[in-house]
Design a protein around this motif. Structure first.
Motif, mmCIF file in Angstrom:
data_model
loop_
_atom_site.group_PDB
_atom_site.id
_atom_site.type_symbol
_atom_site.label_atom_id
_atom_site.label_comp_id
_atom_site.label_asym_id
_atom_site.label_seq_id
_atom_site.Cartn_x
_atom_site.Cartn_y
_atom_site.Cartn_z
ATOM 1 N N CYS A 22 7.685 10.333 -1.124
ATOM 2 C CA CYS A 22 6.724 10.081 -0.057
ATOM 3 C C CYS A 22 7.525 9.816 1.209
ATOM 4 N N ALA A 23 7.453 10.749 2.131
ATOM 5 C CA ALA A 23 8.182 10.634 3.384
ATOM 6 C C ALA A 23 7.286 10.024 4.450
ATOM 7 N N ALA A 24 7.806 9.026 5.123
ATOM 8 C CA ALA A 24 7.041 8.326 6.157
ATOM 9 C C ALA A 24 7.582 8.648 7.537
ATOM 10 N N SER A 25 6.701 8.666 8.483
ATOM 11 C CA SER A 25 7.091 8.844 9.884
ATOM 12 C C SER A 25 6.174 7.995 10.745
ATOM 13 N N ASP A 27 5.776 4.602 12.500
ATOM 14 C CA ASP A 27 6.195 3.220 12.667
ATOM 15 C C ASP A 27 7.432 2.921 11.816
ATOM 16 N N THR A 28 7.983 1.728 11.954
ATOM 17 C CA THR A 28 9.185 1.340 11.220
ATOM 18 C C THR A 28 8.884 1.197 9.738
ATOM 19 N N PHE A 29 9.454 2.093 8.962
ATOM 20 C CA PHE A 29 9.165 2.173 7.537
ATOM 21 C C PHE A 29 9.482 0.866 6.822
ATOM 22 N N SER A 30 10.585 0.249 7.179
ATOM 23 C CA SER A 30 11.040 -0.946 6.463
ATOM 24 C C SER A 30 10.099 -2.132 6.635
ATOM 25 N N MET A 31 9.186 -2.055 7.571
ATOM 26 C CA MET A 31 8.243 -3.144 7.805
ATOM 27 C C MET A 31 7.100 -3.154 6.799
ATOM 28 N N TYR A 32 6.974 -2.091 6.004
ATOM 29 C CA TYR A 32 5.815 -1.920 5.139
ATOM 30 C C TYR A 32 6.164 -2.061 3.660
ATOM 31 N N ALA A 33 5.243 -2.695 2.947
ATOM 32 C CA ALA A 33 5.239 -2.561 1.504
ATOM 33 C C ALA A 33 4.648 -1.203 1.175
ATOM 34 N N ASP A 72 14.144 4.144 0.056
ATOM 35 C CA ASP A 72 15.349 4.353 0.831
ATOM 36 C C ASP A 72 14.941 4.207 2.290
ATOM 37 N N ASN A 73 15.192 3.049 2.847
ATOM 38 C CA ASN A 73 14.751 2.784 4.216
ATOM 39 C C ASN A 73 15.487 3.659 5.227
ATOM 40 N N ALA A 74 16.703 4.056 4.913
ATOM 41 C CA ALA A 74 17.448 4.926 5.824
ATOM 42 C C ALA A 74 16.807 6.310 5.913
ATOM 43 N N LYS A 75 16.141 6.717 4.841
ATOM 44 C CA LYS A 75 15.491 8.023 4.813
ATOM 45 C C LYS A 75 13.983 7.927 4.992
ATOM 46 N N ASN A 76 13.483 6.714 5.193
ATOM 47 C CA ASN A 76 12.030 6.505 5.361
ATOM 48 C C ASN A 76 11.245 7.125 4.205
ATOM 49 N N THR A 77 11.728 6.906 3.005
ATOM 50 C CA THR A 77 11.137 7.560 1.845
ATOM 51 C C THR A 77 10.999 6.576 0.689
ATOM 52 N N VAL A 78 9.899 6.704 -0.011
ATOM 53 C CA VAL A 78 9.685 5.962 -1.251
ATOM 54 C C VAL A 78 9.554 6.987 -2.373
ATOM 55 N N CYS A 95 0.647 7.950 -2.159
ATOM 56 C CA CYS A 95 1.429 6.816 -1.688
ATOM 57 C C CYS A 95 0.674 6.181 -0.526
ATOM 58 N N ALA A 96 0.951 4.924 -0.318
ATOM 59 C CA ALA A 96 0.246 4.167 0.698
ATOM 60 C C ALA A 96 1.157 3.092 1.266
#
Length: 121
Positions: A22-25, A27-33, A72-78, A95-96
């Protein structure tokens, strides 16, 4: 806001493995569960697993020991590594993202479109 795109679903035989991403784009990915949920035809969306901002994980009993969530917060991916798949794992997987870690879908404000996982017997 966060945009989420899942990938990695497909058809697999029982006992096989798949890894969902699940790739995120946005906002700051690391801020989210982050959570994974699934929904089979005619059933309600159900909790699969979550990972907190600090990396703490929670699993549904039905997948414990078979599924592993990671981020992987560096890759904004779960990721969701699924092993020993069963026909009852067949569902659309979503994913959510949430500002607070929870197993409740209502806590998640951002959702991807999902990816289909089909496990044949």
């Amino acid at each position: 806001q966060v945009q989420l795109v899942e990938s990695g679903g497909g058809l697999v035989q029982a006992g096989g493995s798949l890894r969902l991403s699940c790739a995120a784009s946005g906002d700051t990915f690391s801020m989210y569960a982050m959570g994974w949920f699934r929904q089979a035809p005619g059933k309600e969306r159900e909790f699969v697993t979550t990972i907190s901002r600090s990396g703490n994980t929670t699993y549904a009993v039905s997948v414990m020991g078979r599924f592993t969530i990671s981020r992987d917060n560096a890759k904004n991916t779960v990721y969701l590594q699924m092993r020993s798949l069963k026909p009852e794992d067949t569902a659309h997987y979503y994913c959510a993202a949430s500002s607070s870690n929870s197993a409740r879908p209502s806590y998640y404000g951002y959702w991807g479109q999902g990816t289909q996982v089909t496990v044949s017997s």
